[in-house]
Design a protein around this motif. Sequence first.
Motif, PDB file in Angstrom:
ATOM      1  N   MET A   1      59.473  35.489   4.225  1.00  0.00           N
ATOM      2  CA  MET A   1      58.956  34.521   5.194  1.00  0.00           C
ATOM      3  C   MET A   1      59.876  34.463   6.407  1.00  0.00           C
ATOM      4  O   MET A   1      61.089  34.303   6.265  1.00  0.00           O
ATOM      5  CB  MET A   1      58.839  33.130   4.548  1.00  0.00           C
ATOM      6  N   ARG A   2      59.320  34.599   7.587  1.00  0.00           N
ATOM      7  CA  ARG A   2      60.124  34.589   8.802  1.00  0.00           C
ATOM      8  C   ARG A   2      60.534  33.181   9.173  1.00  0.00           C
ATOM      9  O   ARG A   2      59.768  32.231   9.029  1.00  0.00           O
ATOM     10  CB  ARG A   2      59.343  35.199   9.965  1.00  0.00           C
ATOM     11  N   THR A   3      61.749  33.063   9.694  1.00  0.00           N
ATOM     12  CA  THR A   3      62.219  31.787  10.205  1.00  0.00           C
ATOM     13  C   THR A   3      61.810  31.672  11.663  1.00  0.00           C
ATOM     14  O   THR A   3      62.028  32.596  12.449  1.00  0.00           O
ATOM     15  CB  THR A   3      63.756  31.698  10.088  1.00  0.00           C
ATOM     16  N   ALA A   4      61.201  30.545  12.022  1.00  0.00           N
ATOM     17  CA  ALA A   4      60.773  30.357  13.408  1.00  0.00           C
ATOM     18  C   ALA A   4      61.985  30.365  14.323  1.00  0.00           C
ATOM     19  O   ALA A   4      63.000  29.735  14.032  1.00  0.00           O
ATOM     20  CB  ALA A   4      60.019  29.036  13.543  1.00  0.00           C
ATOM     21  N   PRO A   5      61.938  31.108  15.421  1.00  0.00           N
ATOM     22  CA  PRO A   5      63.086  31.157  16.333  1.00  0.00           C
ATOM     23  C   PRO A   5      63.346  29.799  16.960  1.00  0.00           C
ATOM     24  O   PRO A   5      62.419  29.042  17.255  1.00  0.00           O
ATOM     25  CB  PRO A   5      62.651  32.180  17.380  1.00  0.00           C
ATOM     26  N   HIS A   6      64.637  29.487  17.132  1.00  0.00           N
ATOM     27  CA  HIS A   6      64.998  28.222  17.777  1.00  0.00           C
ATOM     28  C   HIS A   6      64.795  28.344  19.280  1.00  0.00           C
ATOM     29  O   HIS A   6      65.271  29.297  19.909  1.00  0.00           O
ATOM     30  CB  HIS A   6      66.460  27.877  17.482  1.00  0.00           C
ATOM     31  N   ARG A 144      59.159  51.997  17.948  1.00  0.00           N
ATOM     32  CA  ARG A 144      60.511  51.448  18.011  1.00  0.00           C
ATOM     33  C   ARG A 144      61.314  51.988  16.839  1.00  0.00           C
ATOM     34  O   ARG A 144      60.761  52.578  15.909  1.00  0.00           O
ATOM     35  CB  ARG A 144      60.479  49.920  17.999  1.00  0.00           C
ATOM     36  N   GLN A 145      62.626  51.773  16.881  1.00  0.00           N
ATOM     37  CA  GLN A 145      63.494  52.315  15.837  1.00  0.00           C
ATOM     38  C   GLN A 145      64.040  51.244  14.907  1.00  0.00           C
ATOM     39  O   GLN A 145      64.723  51.554  13.936  1.00  0.00           O
ATOM     40  CB  GLN A 145      64.655  53.091  16.466  1.00  0.00           C
ATOM     41  N   ARG A 146      63.765  49.988  15.194  1.00  0.00           N
ATOM     42  CA  ARG A 146      64.181  48.932  14.285  1.00  0.00           C
ATOM     43  C   ARG A 146      63.219  47.763  14.419  1.00  0.00           C
ATOM     44  O   ARG A 146      62.506  47.642  15.408  1.00  0.00           O
ATOM     45  CB  ARG A 146      65.617  48.480  14.580  1.00  0.00           C
ATOM     46  N   ASP A 147      63.214  46.898  13.410  1.00  0.00           N
ATOM     47  CA  ASP A 147      62.265  45.786  13.421  1.00  0.00           C
ATOM     48  C   ASP A 147      62.970  44.447  13.218  1.00  0.00           C
ATOM     49  O   ASP A 147      62.422  43.525  12.632  1.00  0.00           O
ATOM     50  CB  ASP A 147      61.198  45.983  12.342  1.00  0.00           C
ATOM     51  N   ASP A 148      64.214  44.349  13.728  1.00  0.00           N
ATOM     52  CA  ASP A 148      65.010  43.142  13.501  1.00  0.00           C
ATOM     53  C   ASP A 148      64.931  42.155  14.656  1.00  0.00           C
ATOM     54  O   ASP A 148      65.686  41.186  14.700  1.00  0.00           O
ATOM     55  CB  ASP A 148      66.480  43.517  13.255  1.00  0.00           C
ATOM     56  N   MET A 149      64.025  42.379  15.607  1.00  0.00           N
ATOM     57  CA  MET A 149      63.896  41.474  16.747  1.00  0.00           C
ATOM     58  C   MET A 149      62.693  40.565  16.494  1.00  0.00           C
ATOM     59  O   MET A 149      61.570  40.839  16.929  1.00  0.00           O
ATOM     60  CB  MET A 149      63.759  42.267  18.042  1.00  0.00           C
ATOM     61  N   ALA A 150      62.942  39.482  15.747  1.00  0.00           N
ATOM     62  CA  ALA A 150      61.851  38.631  15.254  1.00  0.00           C
ATOM     63  C   ALA A 150      61.031  38.027  16.382  1.00  0.00           C
ATOM     64  O   ALA A 150      59.796  38.028  16.335  1.00  0.00           O
ATOM     65  CB  ALA A 150      62.425  37.527  14.362  1.00  0.00           C
ATOM     66  N   MET A 151      61.702  37.525  17.422  1.00  0.00           N
ATOM     67  CA  MET A 151      60.987  36.878  18.515  1.00  0.00           C
ATOM     68  C   MET A 151      60.077  37.886  19.221  1.00  0.00           C
ATOM     69  O   MET A 151      58.908  37.603  19.497  1.00  0.00           O
ATOM     70  CB  MET A 151      61.986  36.279  19.517  1.00  0.00           C
ATOM     71  N   GLU A 152      60.610  39.073  19.506  1.00  0.00           N
ATOM     72  CA  GLU A 152      59.823  40.090  20.189  1.00  0.00           C
ATOM     73  C   GLU A 152      58.596  40.459  19.344  1.00  0.00           C
ATOM     74  O   GLU A 152      57.482  40.588  19.865  1.00  0.00           O
ATOM     75  CB  GLU A 152      60.668  41.327  20.447  1.00  0.00           C
TER      76      GLU A 152
END
Length: 314
Positions: A1-6, A144-152
């Motif tokens: 579950m993703r955490t909503a960005p602050h 893309r090469q990674r998927d760690d940019m939750a907001m994007e």
Amino acid sequence: MRTAPHIPWTTARLASLPLTWRRRALRALVTVRRLLTGDKGDGFAATFESVLRLPRREALRLSREAAHHDVASEIEWCALHRRPIAAIQRDIARVRVADPAVMERVAATGRPVILAPLHMGAYVLGLAALMTRYFPGRPMLVLRQRDDMAMETEVIERLREVDVDVRFLNVSQRADFLSAVRFAQKGAVIVVFCDLDPSYGAPAEMPMFGLPFRFAFGTDTLARLTGATVVPLATTMDDHGDTIGLGQPFEVRGTASEERAHVAGIMRRHIQAAIAARPEQWHLWPMLADYLPSSATVQDNSPAGGEAPRDLAA
């Protein structure tokens, strides 16, 4: 579950406003803050002096605009993340394509297309405008090469709510790259950013502003394997709306080094012209060292104070 960005309260409040209101309100707030704090906004001034060969006064002005643009871009991300779909559609309507006939010709062929934007302006809004106007019904595949940019990720995924079928593909392995080829051949519009640093793979020499810049450039291979037309583009922001500028579309037919050098030259000219026209809106200045060899210096090339700026879009 993703955490909503602050999202800070002020940012969220500005992001909730209509496009022209939030951008004008931000400009007023930034001006007041600068007057109250005495902030000179000179964070990028030395870089602009050195790389762009600008006199100190112009470099300082652009540095202040760059600081303002960083905040404005953050607000645009939040606006796409939080605003109702009807409001986002009104924002999309404020995106202007500088040469729509070019995009119309590319779309009319029905062939695979690769959109190659820079990290400039509110580029997600620009991509949404292109997809809804010129490629309705076609999926958009973002490489893309990674998927760690939750907001994007969350922001781009919201485009599904405005009828853009968005998909992501991480291309760290050869098999992933071949999946992108298959997607393109089935009608997907591929998005590959053209200003990624060389660590992303297949680096090409693209000297700009008198410095030995290098960019990742696997786009030529992808275009050759898919038969796609590559459309370089850059989105810029203003208080009244956004503008998408287009570079020279190109195709890649062969594997010869001369052809790679030719299309790399097209991309180089597009990147340099886009950055030179609105340097304050290129998001990647903080990573400048990633594009240059360790031996390159950018601090010893500043002109004498007061010298007129050069025409940089050569």
